[in-house]
Design an enzyme around this catalytic site. Structure first.
Site, PDB file in Angstrom:
ATOM      1  N   CYS A  83       0.810  -1.222   0.000  1.00  0.00           N
ATOM      2  CA  CYS A  83       0.000   0.000   0.000  1.00  0.00           C
ATOM      3  C   CYS A  83       0.845   1.274   0.000  1.00  0.00           C
ATOM      4  O   CYS A  83       1.677   1.493   0.885  1.00  0.00           O
ATOM      5  CB  CYS A  83      -0.923   0.009   1.222  1.00  0.00           C
ATOM      6  SG  CYS A  83      -1.965   1.480   1.280  1.00  0.00           S
ATOM      7  N   ARG A  86      -0.122   4.617   2.978  1.00  0.00           N
ATOM      8  CA  ARG A  86      -0.026   4.358   4.407  1.00  0.00           C
ATOM      9  C   ARG A  86       0.279   5.576   5.274  1.00  0.00           C
ATOM     10  O   ARG A  86       0.297   5.473   6.496  1.00  0.00           O
ATOM     11  CB  ARG A  86       1.037   3.277   4.670  1.00  0.00           C
ATOM     12  CG  ARG A  86       0.634   1.948   4.127  1.00  0.00           C
ATOM     13  CD  ARG A  86       1.694   0.910   4.424  1.00  0.00           C
ATOM     14  NE  ARG A  86       2.797   0.951   3.459  1.00  0.00           N
ATOM     15  CZ  ARG A  86       3.914   0.244   3.590  1.00  0.00           C
ATOM     16  NH1 ARG A  86       4.083  -0.522   4.640  1.00  0.00           N
ATOM     17  NH2 ARG A  86       4.859   0.305   2.666  1.00  0.00           N
ATOM     18  N   TRP A 257      -9.188   5.613  -0.387  1.00  0.00           N
ATOM     19  CA  TRP A 257      -9.676   6.244  -1.613  1.00  0.00           C
ATOM     20  C   TRP A 257      -8.758   5.812  -2.750  1.00  0.00           C
ATOM     21  O   TRP A 257      -7.678   5.259  -2.544  1.00  0.00           O
ATOM     22  CB  TRP A 257      -9.712   7.775  -1.494  1.00  0.00           C
ATOM     23  CG  TRP A 257      -8.475   8.380  -0.929  1.00  0.00           C
ATOM     24  CD1 TRP A 257      -7.334   8.710  -1.593  1.00  0.00           C
ATOM     25  CD2 TRP A 257      -8.234   8.696   0.456  1.00  0.00           C
ATOM     26  NE1 TRP A 257      -6.403   9.221  -0.724  1.00  0.00           N
ATOM     27  CE2 TRP A 257      -6.924   9.219   0.533  1.00  0.00           C
ATOM     28  CE3 TRP A 257      -8.998   8.589   1.629  1.00  0.00           C
ATOM     29  CZ2 TRP A 257      -6.366   9.643   1.743  1.00  0.00           C
ATOM     30  CZ3 TRP A 257      -8.435   9.000   2.827  1.00  0.00           C
ATOM     31  CH2 TRP A 257      -7.141   9.532   2.876  1.00  0.00           C
ATOM     32  N   GLU A 262      -4.950   3.389 -10.638  1.00  0.00           N
ATOM     33  CA  GLU A 262      -5.610   2.088 -10.430  1.00  0.00           C
ATOM     34  C   GLU A 262      -6.733   1.917 -11.448  1.00  0.00           C
ATOM     35  O   GLU A 262      -6.963   0.833 -11.970  1.00  0.00           O
ATOM     36  CB  GLU A 262      -6.200   1.995  -9.020  1.00  0.00           C
ATOM     37  CG  GLU A 262      -5.182   2.140  -7.913  1.00  0.00           C
ATOM     38  CD  GLU A 262      -5.824   1.904  -6.551  1.00  0.00           C
ATOM     39  OE1 GLU A 262      -6.232   2.902  -5.912  1.00  0.00           O
ATOM     40  OE2 GLU A 262      -5.946   0.744  -6.138  1.00  0.00           O
TER      41      GLU A 262
HETATM   42  N1  ARG Z   1      -6.641  -1.603  -7.445  1.00  0.00           N
HETATM   43  C1  ARG Z   1      -7.962  -1.925  -6.989  1.00  0.00           C
HETATM   44  C2  ARG Z   1      -8.993  -1.362  -7.964  1.00  0.00           C
HETATM   45  O1  ARG Z   1      -8.638  -0.752  -8.915  1.00  0.00           O
HETATM   46  C3  ARG Z   1      -8.242  -1.379  -5.594  1.00  0.00           C
HETATM   47  C4  ARG Z   1      -7.284  -1.802  -4.497  1.00  0.00           C
HETATM   48  C5  ARG Z   1      -7.356  -0.916  -3.273  1.00  0.00           C
HETATM   49  N2  ARG Z   1      -7.083   0.474  -3.610  1.00  0.00           N
HETATM   50  C6  ARG Z   1      -7.142   1.505  -2.769  1.00  0.00           C
HETATM   51  N3  ARG Z   1      -6.892   2.703  -3.240  1.00  0.00           N
HETATM   52  N4  ARG Z   1      -7.452   1.353  -1.489  1.00  0.00           N
HETATM   53  O2  ARG Z   1     -10.174  -1.474  -7.770  1.00  0.00           O
END
Ligand code: ARG
Length: 381
Positions: A83, A86, A257, A262
């Site tokens: 992560c 953090r 968030w 991602e």
């Molecule tokens: N990478 C994943 C997605 O695109 C989410 C994983 C957790 N990500 C976070 N920012 N807490 O859905």
């Protein structure tokens, strides 16, 4: 493992590379000693360790108090080597649902999580803790990877409508009797599947009312808007187990968030996900005749800009990868001031876009995992 008093605390809390399970009394003791060693932690009386040990002798397990559970969850986040977010570890809301006893209770706890954490876009980092596993390792399970994800329907051997990463889970839901919307789209929310020990899984309706979604628009290239992209505001990972002081919580959904890559880089652009780069490049009229025009890189940046712009406009908290990297560096500095080391998985911490611009790029990380933590567990299907 011996309970040698000279063994460093960090060694007793190490999870990576263990051949034999650690006796519960030792895990409990190491957890309480860890709390006693940290200024920010709740106060742990000297008698607490004996008290927990007596409880274990009598019943085979012990109960964490709410302050212990809360701080334990924050430590699990702080120890999460994958992560990059953090820096905010001490600001995690913990929703205690250890009393949930039926599948319905767990489903309602999940809906509650989505509501509390989404908070109309002003996202609050949250974990919901459902009942722990028993001594045989059996406990409640949420079968979804995340609480809000889009179905991936198999159209034929090669084609999938929606999210290919969810194709197997979508098959499972259909097999369990899920009736998808009449008109299927690439963004249909999946139902939630929950099981209790020794019981068949049960299917609950997609969490539509409590899942905020963001329509993706580009700030200055409206040609991308006709792709009609959308994504959920909140990523709630629900398939990992939480481990604190030797107690396992196999259902403990958690969420922060999003970082824009991602969605914009991985979910939308990976070839085995929505695979949108060719479509985006065509709409932006980029020269896709050869790799050396860098059309993929250019399309990728525009997709990520669209994600950031859309979340910001919708008032949903999101972080860009530059700010996220900078915040992780601050986290490392804070921890080092407190005499603690930060472990990490380099390939997870480096953003999947413009990686070498991250201040983390030329650092190296020790990937060892320590307790408490969020861990992967065997899929129930
Ligand atoms: N990478 C994943 C997605 O695109 C989410 C994983 C957790 N990500 C976070 N920012 N807490 O859905």
């Amino acid at each position: 493992m011996s309970s040698c008093p000279f063994l460093a605390l960090s060694e007793r809390l190490r999870l990576t590379g263990r051949k034999k399970p650690i006796p519960l009394t030792q895990s409990a003791k190491a957890f309480f000693q860890l709390l006693q060693s940290e200024k920010e932690a709740p106060t742990i009386a000297a008698s607490r360790i004996q008290q927990a040990q007596a409880q274990i002798t009598k019943s085979g397990t012990y109960q964490l108090t709410l302050p212990e559970l809360t701080y334990g969850c924050r430590l699990a986040w702080r120890n999460s080597v994958r992560c990059v977010g953090r820096f905010f570890w001490s600001k995690l809301d913990v929703l205690d649902q250890r009393h949930a006893s039926t599948e319905e209770d767990i489903y309602h706890g999940c809906l509650q999580h989505l509501k509390h954490a989404t908070h109309h876009g002003d996202i609050r980092s949250t974990v919901t803790v459902f009942p722990p596993a028993d001594s045989k390792g059996r406990g409640p399970r949420i079968w979804n990877y995340q609480l809000s994800r889009y179905a991936g329907y198999r159209i034929n051997k090669k084609q999938i409508l929606g999210d290919p990463a969810e194709a197997d889970f979508t098959d499972l839901c259909l097999h369990l009797g899920w009736i998808p919307p009449k008109k299927r789209t690439p963004f249909d929310l999946l139902p939630i599947v929950i099981s209790l020990p020794e019981k068949k899984p049960r299917l609950f309706p997609p969490p539509k009312k409590v899942t905020q979604e963001v329509s993706i628009r580009h700030p200055d290239s409206p040609c991308l808007n006709s792709l009609r992209l959308r994504w959920v505001a909140l990523p709630v990972v629900s398939n990992m187990k939480l481990e604190i002081g030797g107690i396992s919580f196999p259902a403990a959904p958690f969420s922060g968030w999003y970082m824009e890559t991602e969605i914009g880089t991985r979910n939308f652009a990976d070839e085995n996900r929505y695979n949108l780069l060719p479509d985006v490049a065509r709409r932006l009229r980029l020269d896709t005749s050869r790799p050396s025009t860098l059309w993929k890189d250019r399309a990728l940046v525009e997709l990520n800009r669209a994600v950031l712009h859309s979340f910001q406009k919708a008032g949903v908290r999101i972080i860009d990868h530059h700010s996220a990297s900078a915040s992780h560096l601050r986290f490392e500095q804070d921890e080092s001031k407190k005499g603690r080391s930060v472990r990490g998985l380099w390939d997870w911490l480096i953003p999947p876009l413009s990686g070498s611009t991250s201040p983390l790029w030329n650092r190296s990380y020790d990937p060892t995992e320590y307790s408490p933590n969020f861990l992967t567990q065997k899929s129930p299907y």
